[in-house]
Design a protein around this motif. Structure first.
Motif, mmCIF file in Angstrom:
data_model
loop_
_atom_site.group_PDB
_atom_site.id
_atom_site.type_symbol
_atom_site.label_atom_id
_atom_site.label_comp_id
_atom_site.label_asym_id
_atom_site.label_seq_id
_atom_site.Cartn_x
_atom_site.Cartn_y
_atom_site.Cartn_z
ATOM 1 N N UNK A 50 0.845 -1.205 0.000
ATOM 2 C CA UNK A 50 0.000 0.000 0.000
ATOM 3 C C UNK A 50 0.868 1.237 0.000
ATOM 4 N N UNK A 51 0.313 2.308 -0.558
ATOM 5 C CA UNK A 51 0.909 3.621 -0.392
ATOM 6 C C UNK A 51 0.248 4.238 0.825
ATOM 7 N N UNK A 52 1.034 4.905 1.654
ATOM 8 C CA UNK A 52 0.475 5.623 2.790
ATOM 9 C C UNK A 52 0.110 7.027 2.372
ATOM 10 N N UNK A 53 0.198 7.940 3.297
ATOM 11 C CA UNK A 53 -0.204 9.320 3.057
ATOM 12 C C UNK A 53 0.962 10.254 3.305
ATOM 13 N N UNK A 54 0.914 11.416 2.656
ATOM 14 C CA UNK A 54 1.904 12.440 2.935
ATOM 15 C C UNK A 54 1.584 13.060 4.280
ATOM 16 N N UNK A 55 2.610 13.266 5.077
ATOM 17 C CA UNK A 55 2.470 13.834 6.406
ATOM 18 C C UNK A 55 3.609 14.804 6.643
ATOM 19 N N UNK A 56 3.298 15.953 7.225
ATOM 20 C CA UNK A 56 4.351 16.901 7.594
ATOM 21 C C UNK A 56 4.971 16.461 8.910
ATOM 22 N N UNK A 57 6.297 16.414 8.934
ATOM 23 C CA UNK A 57 7.024 16.091 10.161
ATOM 24 C C UNK A 57 8.132 17.116 10.342
ATOM 25 N N UNK A 58 8.493 17.414 11.578
ATOM 26 C CA UNK A 58 9.577 18.369 11.800
ATOM 27 C C UNK A 58 10.911 17.836 11.266
ATOM 28 N N UNK A 59 11.698 18.726 10.677
ATOM 29 C CA UNK A 59 13.034 18.347 10.198
ATOM 30 C C UNK A 59 13.832 17.775 11.358
ATOM 31 N N UNK A 60 14.610 16.752 11.061
ATOM 32 C CA UNK A 60 15.444 16.138 12.072
ATOM 33 C C UNK A 60 14.718 15.157 12.967
ATOM 34 N N UNK A 61 13.441 14.916 12.720
ATOM 35 C CA UNK A 61 12.676 13.979 13.551
ATOM 36 C C UNK A 61 13.283 12.585 13.502
ATOM 37 N N UNK A 62 13.161 11.887 14.622
ATOM 38 C CA UNK A 62 13.575 10.484 14.667
ATOM 39 C C UNK A 62 12.406 9.636 14.193
ATOM 40 N N UNK A 63 12.675 8.636 13.388
ATOM 41 C CA UNK A 63 11.639 7.724 12.911
ATOM 42 C C UNK A 63 11.627 6.469 13.775
ATOM 43 N N UNK A 97 16.006 13.716 7.935
ATOM 44 C CA UNK A 97 14.863 14.426 7.380
ATOM 45 C C UNK A 97 15.232 15.906 7.322
ATOM 46 N N UNK A 98 15.403 16.416 6.110
ATOM 47 C CA UNK A 98 15.885 17.776 5.885
ATOM 48 C C UNK A 98 14.698 18.713 5.694
ATOM 49 N N UNK A 99 14.768 19.897 6.287
ATOM 50 C CA UNK A 99 13.700 20.888 6.164
ATOM 51 C C UNK A 99 13.409 21.177 4.693
ATOM 52 N N UNK A 100 12.127 21.181 4.334
ATOM 53 C CA UNK A 100 11.701 21.506 2.972
ATOM 54 C C UNK A 100 11.773 20.366 1.983
ATOM 55 N N UNK A 101 12.225 19.205 2.410
ATOM 56 C CA UNK A 101 12.368 18.093 1.457
ATOM 57 C C UNK A 101 11.113 17.222 1.448
ATOM 58 N N UNK A 102 10.930 16.510 0.347
ATOM 59 C CA UNK A 102 9.880 15.497 0.217
ATOM 60 C C UNK A 102 10.572 14.144 0.210
ATOM 61 N N UNK A 103 10.116 13.259 1.079
ATOM 62 C CA UNK A 103 10.732 11.942 1.199
ATOM 63 C C UNK A 103 9.653 10.870 1.192
#
Length: 162
Positions: free
Chosen positions: A9-22, A38-44
């Motif tokens: 499945x594909x999940x959903x796009x979610x905004x997360x703070x840059x540098x967040x731990x997964x 996770x770099x500010x302004x990037x799409x991953x």
């Protein structure tokens, strides 16, 4: 980020703070997070693939901006296949989209002529002769951005398009 997708499945796009731990888990078991920051302004895209008993997680860089030419689409391939599939190559109506994409990686998006007719997608494998997987029933309208995810085990691969 996603609390309940069932593979594939594909999940959903979610905004997360840059540098967040997964913190990643599959079937309540922890999965090692990728080292990619996770770099500010990037799409991953977070890709979790492999056997449920020992999945692998990787972060892939996205480019979801629409194509500059309105007659084209942007398309890329993600190889989420496990087993002996090897590198994958994707063509759309016989035009090369991605070549030799290793497992757990994505190709760079390329421009492909859009159409109101269904497109013929063909995936081949570096480890198997002939067509590995195909799809002939999807219309890719001009101006769109599409990801073709090939997933599952090499003995029974699947294809998701978003």
């Amino acid at each position: 980020i996603d609390a309940g997708s069932v593979a594939p499945a594909f999940g959903y796009y979610t905004l997360v703070p840059a540098g967040s731990a997964l913190n990643i888990s599959v079937a309540s078991a922890s999965v090692g997070a990728p080292a990619t920051p996770l770099v500010a302004g990037s799409d991953m895209t977070l890709l979790v693939y492999g056997d449920a008993a020992s999945p692998t997680a990787t972060l892939l860089t996205d480019d979801n901006r629409p194509p500059t030419d309105t007659t084209t689409i942007k398309m890329r391939l993600i190889n989420g296949v496990t087993g002996a599939a090897g590198a994958l190559t994707l063509t759309a109506n016989n035009a090369l989209v991605a070549s030799r994409v290793a497992p757990g990686t994505a190709s760079t998006p390329v421009a492909v002529l859009g159409s109101t007719n269904a497109m013929n997608l063909t995936v081949t494998s570096s480890n198997a002769p002939g067509t590995f997987l195909s799809n002939t029933g999807t219309i890719f309208n001009s101006g769109g951005v599409y990801t073709v995810l090939v997933d599952g085990d090499a003995s029974a691969p699947g294809m998701l398009i978003q």
